[in-house]
Design a protein around this motif. Structure first.
Motif, short mmCIF file in Angstrom:
data_model
loop_
_atom_site.label_atom_id
_atom_site.label_comp_id
_atom_site.label_asym_id
_atom_site.label_seq_id
_atom_site.Cartn_x
_atom_site.Cartn_y
_atom_site.Cartn_z
N MET A 1 0.97 -0.98 -9.10
CA MET A 1 -0.24 -0.29 -10.03
C MET A 1 -0.19 -0.21 -11.32
SD MET A 1 -3.14 -0.38 -8.22
CE MET A 1 -4.10 0.49 -9.24
N TYR A 2 1.04 0.31 -11.83
CA TYR A 2 1.48 0.63 -12.97
C TYR A 2 1.35 -0.74 -14.03
CZ TYR A 2 3.88 1.80 -17.27
OH TYR A 2 4.15 1.74 -18.55
N ALA A 3 1.83 -1.60 -13.47
CA ALA A 3 2.09 -2.90 -14.18
C ALA A 3 0.34 -3.34 -14.43
CB ALA A 3 2.93 -3.84 -13.64
N LEU A 4 -0.41 -3.42 -13.02
CA LEU A 4 -1.77 -3.73 -13.27
C LEU A 4 -2.64 -3.17 -14.29
CD1 LEU A 4 -2.31 -4.45 -9.16
CD2 LEU A 4 -2.16 -6.23 -11.02
N ILE A 5 -2.38 -1.75 -14.36
CA ILE A 5 -3.05 -1.01 -14.99
C ILE A 5 -2.79 -1.31 -16.40
CG2 ILE A 5 -3.58 1.50 -15.84
CD1 ILE A 5 -3.41 2.47 -13.08
N ILE A 6 -1.73 -1.51 -16.73
CA ILE A 6 -1.06 -1.81 -18.29
C ILE A 6 -1.86 -3.20 -18.62
CG2 ILE A 6 0.70 -2.08 -19.86
CD1 ILE A 6 0.49 0.69 -19.46
N ARG A 7 -1.59 -4.09 -17.76
CA ARG A 7 -2.45 -5.54 -17.93
C ARG A 7 -3.86 -5.22 -18.14
NH1 ARG A 7 -1.34 -10.57 -19.86
NH2 ARG A 7 -2.80 -12.12 -18.80
N GLY A 8 -4.56 -4.41 -17.29
CA GLY A 8 -6.18 -4.40 -17.26
C GLY A 8 -6.34 -3.67 -18.46
N LEU A 9 -5.57 -2.76 -18.94
CA LEU A 9 -5.84 -1.84 -20.05
C LEU A 9 -5.99 -2.58 -21.31
CD1 LEU A 9 -6.80 0.79 -21.48
CD2 LEU A 9 -4.03 1.39 -21.68
N GLY A 10 -4.70 -3.48 -21.42
CA GLY A 10 -4.90 -4.41 -22.57
C GLY A 10 -5.90 -5.44 -22.63
N SER B 1 0.84 -1.29 0.13
CA SER B 1 -0.06 0.09 -0.17
C SER B 1 1.05 1.28 -0.06
CB SER B 1 -0.96 -0.03 1.24
OG SER B 1 -1.90 -1.13 1.10
N ASP B 2 1.95 1.10 -0.89
CA ASP B 2 2.76 2.30 -0.94
C ASP B 2 2.32 3.50 -1.79
OD1 ASP B 2 4.33 1.70 0.98
OD2 ASP B 2 6.31 1.52 -0.26
N PRO B 3 2.29 4.60 -1.46
CA PRO B 3 2.06 5.94 -2.48
C PRO B 3 2.70 5.63 -3.66
CG PRO B 3 3.13 6.67 -0.72
CD PRO B 3 2.87 5.35 -0.34
N PRO B 4 2.55 6.49 -4.75
CA PRO B 4 3.23 6.53 -5.86
C PRO B 4 4.65 7.16 -5.48
CG PRO B 4 1.10 7.58 -6.63
CD PRO B 4 1.07 7.35 -4.93
N SER B 5 5.67 6.48 -6.25
CA SER B 5 7.28 6.82 -5.81
C SER B 5 8.18 6.47 -7.13
CB SER B 5 7.56 5.99 -4.61
OG SER B 5 7.72 4.42 -4.92
N ILE C 1 -10.44 2.64 -0.60
CA ILE C 1 -10.44 3.90 -1.16
C ILE C 1 -9.94 5.11 -0.16
CG2 ILE C 1 -12.74 4.51 -0.60
CD1 ILE C 1 -12.82 6.04 -3.12
N LEU C 2 -10.19 5.05 1.23
CA LEU C 2 -9.68 6.03 2.27
C LEU C 2 -8.38 5.56 2.66
CD1 LEU C 2 -12.90 5.61 4.57
CD2 LEU C 2 -12.27 7.52 2.92
N THR C 3 -7.83 4.49 2.61
CA THR C 3 -6.31 4.36 3.12
C THR C 3 -5.40 4.55 2.01
OG1 THR C 3 -6.64 1.79 2.67
CG2 THR C 3 -7.23 2.98 4.85
N ALA C 4 -5.85 3.88 0.97
CA ALA C 4 -4.92 3.96 -0.29
C ALA C 4 -5.75 4.28 -1.65
CB ALA C 4 -4.52 2.25 -0.57
N PRO C 5 -6.06 5.59 -1.93
CA PRO C 5 -6.91 6.03 -2.67
C PRO C 5 -6.57 5.76 -4.23
CG PRO C 5 -6.05 7.89 -1.60
CD PRO C 5 -5.69 6.68 -0.98
N VAL D 1 -5.18 3.34 -5.77
CA VAL D 1 -5.73 2.07 -6.19
C VAL D 1 -6.83 2.21 -6.92
CG1 VAL D 1 -6.29 -0.45 -5.57
CG2 VAL D 1 -4.40 0.81 -4.33
N LEU D 2 -7.82 3.15 -6.48
CA LEU D 2 -9.04 3.18 -7.28
C LEU D 2 -8.88 4.60 -8.16
CD1 LEU D 2 -12.15 2.37 -7.63
CD2 LEU D 2 -12.52 4.07 -5.81
N LEU D 3 -8.05 5.32 -7.89
CA LEU D 3 -8.06 6.56 -8.79
C LEU D 3 -7.51 6.42 -10.25
CD1 LEU D 3 -8.39 9.80 -8.96
CD2 LEU D 3 -6.18 9.95 -7.83
N PHE D 4 -6.35 5.75 -10.27
CA PHE D 4 -5.62 5.67 -11.46
C PHE D 4 -6.29 4.68 -12.37
CE2 PHE D 4 -1.77 6.63 -8.82
CZ PHE D 4 -1.88 8.04 -9.20
N PRO D 5 -6.99 3.66 -11.93
CA PRO D 5 -7.74 2.82 -12.93
C PRO D 5 -9.00 3.46 -13.49
CG PRO D 5 -6.97 1.48 -11.13
CD PRO D 5 -6.82 2.96 -10.62
#
Length: 322
Positions: free
Chosen positions: A105-114, A87-91, A279-283, A285-289
């Motif tokens: 999250m970047y790798a997950l979004i790329i996979r999910g987008l494809g 649950s690390d924020p963007p770095s 969404i409250l502890t790690a927003p 994860v929901l925001l970028f997708p």
């Protein structure tokens, strides 16, 4: 007598210069040169004359680029968690942060987008092909075939397709959820579209060239394939593009409810489902997708509107053909 004096008055000395002289060498009258513009060239010019359509195309190209090669831009894989960063924020190490399980999250979004793009494009094209053949065939044959065909379409329209697709996917095994999802979306997505194409074909079947083809004994399948469907080409193209949005939204809704793509695979809907509880502890994860999904649907919608204006001769973007 000089050579110049032998040339009749009003005719060019060099016939090859006639096209540039503005004079017809046969009639000795001013002429206008017209350059024929092809239909596809005209459509392309009209499309790019609409700024919003160009913006949508650029956005979609960028998304396609990341879906195809984005996984090579990071050292993390979508199924490779980093247990030192939960649950690390963007770095700098994880550009879009990580999930509670340490997945990038970047790798997950790329996979999910494809995955979402694959489902959207394949199912939309398949739906268009099935609806085009069935819709035009029902209108072409008329009589009992048309009555039975319309009765079947009306019956299929009341089928709870959303629940049936969920049942099909829930019974799938072996990590092929996305294939079964395409099958379910295609199996139930063509019905309403076929009704629309049947209505449009009613006017085409009364045209003279259709009646002439029937009189000459041309097979029905060839008339449908070579005359009816091509004359619906503009409608098919527009609805295929807009169908991508509908398919992506259906996949997202099913996956968001836990009825679509399942782990270890992922999609944009799956990521939204995972992010809603934290969404409250790690927003992030929901925001970028959510942002990627909005950009995807918005870009395809802009492209569809641009194609509609480009193909419609009465649209505002028609302008001049030059």
């Amino acid at each position: 007598m000089s050579t110049a004096a032998m040339i009749p008055t009003g005719l060019p000395a060099d016939p090859d210069s006639a096209p540039n002289s503005g004079v017809d060498p046969n009639t000795d009258k001013p002429r206008s040169d017209f350059k024929r513009t092809g239909r596809m060239t005209l459509y392309v010019r009209r499309f790019f004359r609409r700024p919003s359509a160009v913006v949508g195309l650029v956005m979609l190209v960028i998304l396609l680029f990341f879906a195809l090669v984005g996984s090579h831009l990071t050292k993390w894989a979508y199924d490779q968690p980093d247990f030192t960063a939960l649950s690390d924020p963007p770095s700098a190490d994880h550009w879009l942060g990580t999930t509670t399980g340490g997945s990038d999250m970047y790798a997950l979004i790329i996979r999910g987008l494809g995955r979402s793009l694959s489902i959207g494009f394949i199912s939309s094209i398949a739906i268009t092909i099935i609806a085009a053949f069935i819709g035009t065939a029902i209108a072409y044959f008329e009589g009992a075939v048309e009555k039975v065909g319309m009765w079947l379409l009306d019956m299929l329209l009341v089928v709870p397709s959303f629940l049936l697709i969920a049942l099909i996917i829930s019974g799938s095994t072996g990590g092929n959820d996305w294939i079964w999802l395409i099958f379910g979306l295609t199996a139930f997505g063509w019905v309403g579209y076929a009704r629309t194409l049947r209505t449009l074909t009613l006017s085409l079947r009364e045209r003279e060239y259709i009646k002439a083809a029937k009189y000459m004994g041309v097979p029905a399948f060839r008339i449908i394939l070579r005359h009816l469907i091509p004359n619906l080409g503009s409608v098919l193209v527009i609805n295929t593009v807009l169908g991508v949005v509908s398919a992506v939204n259906s996949e997202t809704a099913l996956s968001f409810l836990g009825l679509g793509i399942k782990a270890p695979d992922t999609s944009l809907g799956t990521l939204l489902n995972n992010g809603q509880s934290i969404i409250l502890t790690a927003p992030w994860v929901l925001l970028f997708p959510s942002i990627v999904l909005i950009l995807l649907t918005f870009s395809v919608q802009l492209i569809g509107d641009g194609l509609r204006d480009a193909i419609d001769p009465y649209s505002r973007s028609a302008g001049k053909a030059e």
